[in-house]
Design a protein around this motif. Structure first.
Motif: not given
Length: 489
Positions: A394-398
């Motif tokens: 899963y992709t996530k912005k950090k």
């Protein structure tokens, strides 16, 4: 005739010596009385107006004139004599504690500076006696007749402080000399400290002196100043190299690279500075400086060739304004992110290679790369910079720097509203998110935030700030007419 004969016989049969008796106390008492008469007889020959002679007390304490000293001695002798007489009359046994041989003052001993009256002999009287004060010319003054030791260091310091001239040869052991130096430093008198340091410099080996001065910074500074004034450059340089000022000397040598204009010569000079006795951390910094300059030389040569040949589109659209040589690490990283962002990690000009080689922190790398890619308006690269994947895919912005700073940098580089809104939504703090959305006119973000807060009053008030007939107004009306939303006000 008979009278003259009688006088002559009395003369020849008389003697000033007495026969031996067991009454030694009477003989001792008479000697003390003779000493008193000898001292009192000096009052008539003393001249108090002799000011060109130095007044020195052998007790180590400043006193008045010689007349004062003689009076003090006489009064002490008188008090001692009275105490002895009273002791004899009372039959006290304490008188037997006196030594058998008691010295007395004489003219020769007074003018030779010898202490003839034993203080220990009068210790039972409780009266402190001082030797008579001597007056000598300063040229003939010598303190070497005193027997100083480690316990007498404060007296030596007093002589140094008041007289500024003293023979310190009696301090022979290292311990005595160091205590003498500490006493001088404690007195806070620069002349005394310098005098002791000159004595130590003359009598101690250089290595021992430097070693002891490392832990005595005040004395060390005084010695450095003295060597500068005296012009002893060789000893001064040795002191700077071996003591705590060695770091200053090394830094001065390292700073010389700023005066070298030729890049190749500067690189060789930095290579030689790596061997200087710096700390491990400073040596690592110098090694990084040398490596960075070496990389810059390679990148500069390659980019100059690409710019001249016109083979790279980025060099054609954004010509270089300056050379990369001798630039700081952050500037080099920005340059690499601007012109060589897509290169593989194996190349010297790759940003990831620079990050790994020089151990650049993530926050610094993200800030620099974001500024470089935003300046080129490469929004896809900006998006990829903050996108991460977890172990499930899963992709996530950090953002390690916080999305509020990302929004400020993007707005500074004139990012479109759609891009700004995407990152304003990622700001976690609600108040900060509303302030940024209102400031940069991200209407969708403001409307959605008030909807999530179920704040009907604020949403109605914000309706007046958008244009009439716009998509934002219609969106607000649609939310206000939604009967499923349970408003808080």
């Amino acid at each position: 005739m008979s009278r003259a004969r009688a006088d002559e016989e009395e003369y020849w049969h008389s003697s000033k010596f007495r026969a031996f008796t067991f009454d030694d106390e009477d003989d001792e008492l008479s000697q003390l009385k003779e000493s008193k008469r000898a001292v009192n007889s000096l009052r008539d020959i003393v001249d108090d107006d002799d000011d060109d002679l130095e007044r020195v007390s052998w007790s180590g304490e400043p006193v008045g004139s010689i007349s004062w000293s003689i009076k003090e001695t006489a009064s002490s002798s008188t008090s001692s004599l009275e105490g002895r007489d009273s002791g004899l009359q009372k039959g006290s046994s304490s008188y037997a504690a006196f030594p058998k041989q008691v010295s007395s003052y004489s003219l020769s001993s007074l003018f030779k500076g010898e202490l003839c009256l034993s203080l220990s002999a009068l210790s039972d009287t409780g009266v402190k006696n001082y030797a008579p004060e001597l007056r000598r010319p300063k040229a003939e003054y010598k303190v070497s007749s005193l027997s100083w030791g480690l316990s007498d260091v404060p007296y030596a310091y007093l002589y140094l402080f008041y007289l500024q001239v003293c023979s310190l040869e009696r301090f022979r052991s290292l311990q005595d000399k160091l205590v003498l130096l500490d006493e001088a430093v404690a007195g806070h008198d620069g002349n005394v400290i310098t005098a002791v340091l000159i004595f130590l410099k003359r009598t101690l080996r250089r290595e021992i002196l430097f070693r002891e001065l490392e832990v005595r910074q005040v004395a060390l500074c005084h010695l450095i100043h003295f060597l500068k004034e005296a012009g002893e450059q060789k000893l001064l340089l040795d002191l700077l190299r071996l003591c705590c000022f060695a770091l200053s000397l090394q830094l001065s040598q390292y700073r010389e690279h700023l005066n070298i204009q030729d890049v190749e010569k500067r690189r060789e000079f930095l290579k030689g500075c790596i061997g200087l006795p710096f700390s491990a951390e400073d040596t690592s910094h110098i090694q990084d400086h040398y490596t960075l300059l070496e990389r810059q030389i390679i990148i500069e040569a390659n980019d100059r060739h690409l710019e001249t040949a016109g083979q790279s589109e980025v060099f054609r659209k954004y010509p270089r304004k300056a050379s990369i040589l001798n630039m700081p690490l952050v500037t080099t990283l920005f340059y690499s992110c601007f012109y060589h962002y897509t290169e593989a990690e194996g190349t010297f000009s790759s940003p990831t290679n620079l990050k790994k080689t020089f151990k650049i922190p993530d926050k610094q790398y993200v800030l620099t790369a974001l500024a470089a890619r935003a300046k080129l308006r490469a929004w896809d690269d900006v998006d990829a910079l903050f996108t991460t994947k977890n172990w499930l895919g899963y992709t996530k912005k950090k953002a390690p720097i916080g999305f509020h700073r990302v929004v400020e940098i993007l707005q500074r580089n004139n990012a479109p509203v759609q891009v700004l809104q995407e990152y304003v939504r990622l700001v976690e703090d609600v108040e900060t998110r509303l302030n940024l959305a209102t400031k940069y006119k991200c209407h969708d973000v403001v409307i959605e935030t008030y909807k999530d807060l179920k704040d009907r009053i604020q949403l109605t008030a914000y309706k007046c700030k958008v244009e009439r007939g716009s998509a934002e107004e219609e969106k607000i009306n649609s939310i206000l007419n939604n009967m499923q939303i349970r408003w808080k006000n």
